[in-house]
Design an enzyme around this catalytic site. Structure first.
Site, PDB file in Angstrom:
ATOM      1  N   HIS A 227      -7.320  -6.110   0.891  1.00 34.04           N
ATOM      2  CA  HIS A 227      -6.198  -5.185   0.736  1.00 34.04           C
ATOM      3  C   HIS A 227      -4.990  -5.595   1.566  1.00 34.04           C
ATOM      4  CE1 HIS A 227      -4.068  -1.523  -0.083  1.00 34.04           C
ATOM      5  NE2 HIS A 227      -4.154  -1.087   1.152  1.00 34.04           N
TER       6      HIS A 227
ATOM      7  N   SER B 245       0.834  -1.203   0.000  1.00 33.89           N
ATOM      8  CA  SER B 245       0.000   0.000   0.000  1.00 33.89           C
ATOM      9  C   SER B 245       0.872   1.258   0.000  1.00 33.89           C
ATOM     10  CB  SER B 245      -0.960  -0.038   1.203  1.00 33.89           C
ATOM     11  OG  SER B 245      -1.999   0.894   1.063  1.00 33.89           O
TER      12      SER B 245
ATOM     13  N   GLU C 143      -2.325  14.127  12.607  1.00 32.39           N
ATOM     14  CA  GLU C 143      -2.728  15.395  11.989  1.00 32.39           C
ATOM     15  C   GLU C 143      -2.135  15.541  10.595  1.00 32.39           C
ATOM     16  OE1 GLU C 143      -2.539  20.231  12.882  1.00 32.39           O
ATOM     17  OE2 GLU C 143      -1.906  18.794  14.424  1.00 32.39           O
TER      18      GLU C 143
END
Length: 269
Positions: free
Chosen positions: A246, A93, A186
């Site tokens: 996945h 990924s 964040e």
């Protein structure tokens, strides 16, 4: 198992003998996600499990940049694990995109490449899910968390899937006076558009052997991706593990290891 930290990246070694293999994890992951696979490859292979920037115990950065991440991995490899020659690189990924950029920018470091359930193109459909997971982690009141089970309970409603919560909670560590998330939540949240894309690598081509492993129950690798994959990696060969989604290596570890071992052990180029 030996853990090492360079100036930016934390790594874990498994095995002392055999051909070298590097593992790069996906979003929300850490190098140790590949521990089972690395152990199953012993004794023929020794492994380096890398915590990518903004994940695990590696340093945080000011921005998410695939070229920057690939260069950080290259610096780490040149200083130690690949000092004597190129190594096999396996990336899933997010880590698969880093691995591809690494091979394109630093082909001398990569003897062969394994890309797991991702393509050198914009990923479709996953950004909304990842945004939800990141928002859910960030919403946990860590000041009220006295034990890991408290965080698990706080995440039970927004993330009802036990296996997903368990995977995400691996990122929660004990800190002075309480708990903290290891990933830079964040920054990752604000960078999902970049994470979902793939950088312009110009005319670079990686000529080494490439195994492209797709999950049969995942849509991250599609037939439409084949032309760009073959343009950048002309020796790419695609294998689909039908029962996997996945997270191929965790959902079908035995089949994944069998396919991986066969590719890594090939002597013909």
């Amino acid at each position: 198992m030996a853990e090492i930290r360079t100036s930016t990246l934390h790594t874990t070694r498994l095995g002392d003998d055999g051909d070298p293999v590097v593992f790069l994890h996906g979003l929300f992951g850490r190098g140790k996600n590949f521990t089972r696979i690395a152990k199953d490859l012993q004794p023929e292979f020794r492994s380096l499990l890398v915590d990518l920037p903004n994940h695990g115990r590696s340093a945080w950065t000011d921005r998410v940049d695939y070229e920057q991440m690939a260069d950080s991995v290259a610096e780490t490899l040149r200083g130690d694990f690949a000092a004597e020659g190129p190594v096999a690189v396996v990336g899933h990924s997010l880590g698969g995109k880093v691995a591809m950029v690494l091979a394109l920018r630093h082909p001398d470091l990569v003897s062969r490449l394994v890309v797991v359930d991702i393509a050198p193109a914009r990923a479709g459909g996953g950004e909304g899910e990842f945004a939800h997971l990141l928002d859910s982690l960030a919403a946990v009141d860590l000041a009220a968390v006295e034990r890991r089970s408290d965080a698990d309970e706080a995440l039970r409603e927004p993330i009802p899937w036990d296996t997903t919560r368990s995977f995400l909670l691996q990122n929660l560590r004990s800190a002075e006076g309480g708990f903290a998330w290891e990933p830079n939540l964040e920054l990752l949240r604000s960078s999902l558009d970049t994470i979902g894309g793939f950088p312009d690598t110009g005319d670079a081509v990686y000529e080494g052997p490439v195994l492209w492993v797709a999950g049969g129950r995942s849509d991250y690798v599609r037939d439409e991706h084949a032309p760009v994959m073959r343009r950048l990696f002309p020796r790419a060969h695609r294998v689909t593990i039908r029962e996997a989604g996945h997270w191929v290596h965790s959902q079908e570890p035995e089949k994944f290891t069998e396919v991986l071992r066969g590719f890594l052990a090939r002597t013909e180029d």
